[in-house]
Motif scaffolding. Sequence first.
Motif, PDB file in Angstrom:
ATOM      1  N   ALA A  48       0.849  -1.183   0.000  1.00 10.04           N
ATOM      2  CA  ALA A  48       0.000   0.000   0.000  1.00 10.04           C
ATOM      3  C   ALA A  48       0.891   1.242   0.000  1.00 10.04           C
ATOM      4  O   ALA A  48       1.921   1.234   0.654  1.00 10.04           O
ATOM      5  CB  ALA A  48      -0.892  -0.005   1.237  1.00 10.04           C
ATOM      6  N   PRO A  49       0.541   2.293  -0.731  1.00  9.91           N
ATOM      7  CA  PRO A  49      -0.743   2.496  -1.414  1.00  9.91           C
ATOM      8  C   PRO A  49      -0.726   2.071  -2.879  1.00  9.91           C
ATOM      9  O   PRO A  49      -1.541   2.558  -3.646  1.00  9.91           O
ATOM     10  CB  PRO A  49      -0.901   4.019  -1.320  1.00  9.91           C
ATOM     11  CG  PRO A  49       0.517   4.506  -1.522  1.00  9.91           C
ATOM     12  CD  PRO A  49       1.407   3.474  -0.863  1.00  9.91           C
ATOM     13  N   GLU A  50       0.185   1.179  -3.282  1.00  8.68           N
ATOM     14  CA  GLU A  50       0.306   0.851  -4.705  1.00  8.68           C
ATOM     15  C   GLU A  50      -0.874   0.015  -5.204  1.00  8.68           C
ATOM     16  O   GLU A  50      -1.468  -0.739  -4.447  1.00  8.68           O
ATOM     17  CB  GLU A  50       1.612   0.084  -4.950  1.00  8.68           C
ATOM     18  CG  GLU A  50       2.856   0.778  -4.444  1.00  8.68           C
ATOM     19  CD  GLU A  50       3.131   2.079  -5.176  1.00  8.68           C
ATOM     20  OE1 GLU A  50       2.379   2.443  -6.098  1.00  8.68           O
ATOM     21  OE2 GLU A  50       4.098   2.763  -4.808  1.00  8.68           O
ATOM     22  N   GLN A  51      -1.139   0.139  -6.471  1.00  8.30           N
ATOM     23  CA  GLN A  51      -2.126  -0.688  -7.163  1.00  8.30           C
ATOM     24  C   GLN A  51      -1.412  -1.397  -8.296  1.00  8.30           C
ATOM     25  O   GLN A  51      -0.685  -0.767  -9.057  1.00  8.30           O
ATOM     26  CB  GLN A  51      -3.236   0.188  -7.756  1.00  8.30           C
ATOM     27  CG  GLN A  51      -4.151   0.815  -6.734  1.00  8.30           C
ATOM     28  CD  GLN A  51      -5.146  -0.181  -6.172  1.00  8.30           C
ATOM     29  OE1 GLN A  51      -5.757  -0.941  -6.913  1.00  8.30           O
ATOM     30  NE2 GLN A  51      -5.301  -0.196  -4.862  1.00  8.30           N
ATOM     31  N   ASN A  62      -7.512  -5.400  -2.203  1.00  8.22           N
ATOM     32  CA  ASN A  62      -7.534  -3.937  -2.276  1.00  8.22           C
ATOM     33  C   ASN A  62      -6.308  -3.361  -2.978  1.00  8.22           C
ATOM     34  O   ASN A  62      -6.163  -2.147  -3.063  1.00  8.22           O
ATOM     35  CB  ASN A  62      -7.729  -3.313  -0.881  1.00  8.22           C
ATOM     36  CG  ASN A  62      -6.533  -3.545   0.026  1.00  8.22           C
ATOM     37  OD1 ASN A  62      -5.575  -4.201  -0.356  1.00  8.22           O
ATOM     38  ND2 ASN A  62      -6.591  -2.971   1.221  1.00  8.22           N
TER      39      ASN A  62
HETATM   40  C1  LIG Z   1      -5.392  -3.061   2.110  1.00 10.01           C
HETATM   41  O1  LIG Z   1      -5.813  -3.637   3.317  1.00 10.01           O
HETATM   42  C2  LIG Z   1      -4.764  -3.832   4.247  1.00 10.01           C
HETATM   43  C3  LIG Z   1      -5.341  -4.599   5.424  1.00 10.01           C
HETATM   44  O2  LIG Z   1      -6.513  -4.011   5.869  1.00 10.01           O
HETATM   45  C4  LIG Z   1      -4.173  -2.481   4.620  1.00 10.01           C
HETATM   46  O3  LIG Z   1      -3.086  -2.688   5.503  1.00 10.01           O
HETATM   47  C5  LIG Z   1      -3.676  -1.793   3.353  1.00 10.01           C
HETATM   48  O4  LIG Z   1      -3.213  -0.518   3.668  1.00 10.01           O
HETATM   49  C6  LIG Z   1      -4.780  -1.714   2.337  1.00 10.01           C
HETATM   50  N1  LIG Z   1      -4.204  -1.229   1.079  1.00 10.01           N
HETATM   51  C7  LIG Z   1      -4.710  -0.211   0.378  1.00 10.01           C
HETATM   52  C8  LIG Z   1      -4.031   0.072  -0.925  1.00 10.01           C
HETATM   53  O5  LIG Z   1      -5.651   0.431   0.740  1.00 10.01           O
END
Ligand SMILES: *[C@@H]1O[C@H](CO)[C@@H](O)[C@H](O)[C@H]1NC(C)=O
Length: 363
Positions: free
Chosen positions: A256-259, A319
């Motif tokens: 995170a925050p990568e996609q 996510n």
């Molecule tokens: C995705 O979910 C995880 C666990 O809840 C969290 O740590 C992470 O920051 C989230 N990633 C994004 C890109 O939002």
Amino acid sequence: MKLSLSFVALVACANATFSPLVDVDTRSLNDIYTAAKKENGTLQVFWGGDAGAAGDEVRTSFAKRFPDDKINLTVELSKYHDNQIDRGWYEGKHVADVAWLQTTHNYPRWKQEGKLVNYKPPTFNDILNGEKDFDGAWMAASLFGFGQMVYDSSKINASEVPTSYASITDPKFKGKLILTYPNDDDAIAYLFSLIIGRYGHEWLYALAKNDVQWVRGTYTPAALLTQGHNTTSKRSLSFTAYNLGVPFLLSKDIEAPEQKISWVQDIAIIKGTKMLESAKLLVAWLTSVERQSEPNYFGFASVLDSVNRKNGLTPYQQNNTQVTGFRSWELNRANVEFWKTTYEEVLGTPQGLGPLQMFPNAA
Ligand SMILES: *[C@@H]1O[C@H](CO)[C@@H](O)[C@H](O)[C@H]1NC(C)=O
Ligand SMILES: *[C@@H]1O[C@H](CO)[C@@H](O)[C@H](O)[C@H]1NC(C)=O
Ligand SMILES: *[C@@H]1O[C@H](CO)[C@@H](O)[C@H](O)[C@H]1NC(C)=O
Ligand SMILES: *[C@@H]1O[C@H](CO)[C@@H](O)[C@H](O)[C@H]1NC(C)=O
Ligand SMILES: *[C@@H]1O[C@H](CO)[C@@H](O)[C@H](O)[C@H]1NC(C)=O
């Protein structure tokens, strides 16, 4: 005379847009095979990819399971397969019986143009709900993704491998990266659009200055990392690569925050096929629980809900990647054109041999 002509036009039009209900094929694979064996000839299959050898596993597995049914599976960039199918249509040639491609935007158009056979394989109701045409004109047959870091562990320590695309432009990675031209492959074009969407065009400009080795195809980066392994090459890292499973190539996921990108390849039967039962057999086998349960898709989720449930995979609940994102991105060709032109202007046109010239199909 006038009346019958307009009737013909109406019927032609109706054929293209009206889809009568097709039942799910409830036959077993063996029963479909029995029907397919009665057809003479070779099923012509177009599969999107950038390494001919990738087709060997499919060719071998199909031949082992259905020894009396012949397929000729050609691996080529999806965009070239697309074009050949459309050009073949204009020239009155039937070039492929089955199309299994990355370029998902063509399937709704082909359906509307009356080019596809509606067919619902036995697992139709089990296929991910957003990844199939409800008339059975096309459906997902495989799921892939890109964006994780792939690196040569003899050249770079795991702790130094970044988990963020932002770090990739750091001068410490100068001369170390091998990446696919994003203007040559829509999946990589989409991945770059996600990254630039977060970090701005400055990210692309900085990357262009970091002495990246730009290559064609997504098989090429890992192939070149492998070739350079025992050499003095400093190239050690890619995020547009498959991990080929060689011991010194390791992967590290981005955080995170990568996609990153994940997407399905759709499959469809092309109208005019003289081998309808063989085409159905291939579609039914590729989407079968037996085939989808094989762990050979680099750990990606299955296109079947039941298989994902069994393996604890939730492709629609992640996510850091959105399976449907690429499908909708592909449909907006003006936007795709904008991005590809951006990459071309900043990075130049793709240079070098095409991936299928470097890594051809088996003879
Ligand atoms: C995705 O979910 C995880 C666990 O809840 C969290 O740590 C992470 O920051 C989230 N990633 C994004 C890109 O939002
Ligand atoms: C296939 O070939 C065999 C032998 O040549 C022939 O008897 C049969 O009618 C052919 N079947 C079809 C569907 O063309
Ligand atoms: C296999 O497909 C390729 C590409 O369409 C074609 O050139 C070739 O003639 C086919 N071979 C056979 C044996 O059908
Ligand atoms: C990895 O880290 C170790 C310990 O810091 C160091 O000795 C080694 O040279 C590093 N290897 C590479 C490939 O950078
Ligand atoms: C690298 O060299 C080792 C032995 O020094 C050899 O076992 C290995 O196959 C080589 N790997 C590649 C990818 O050339």
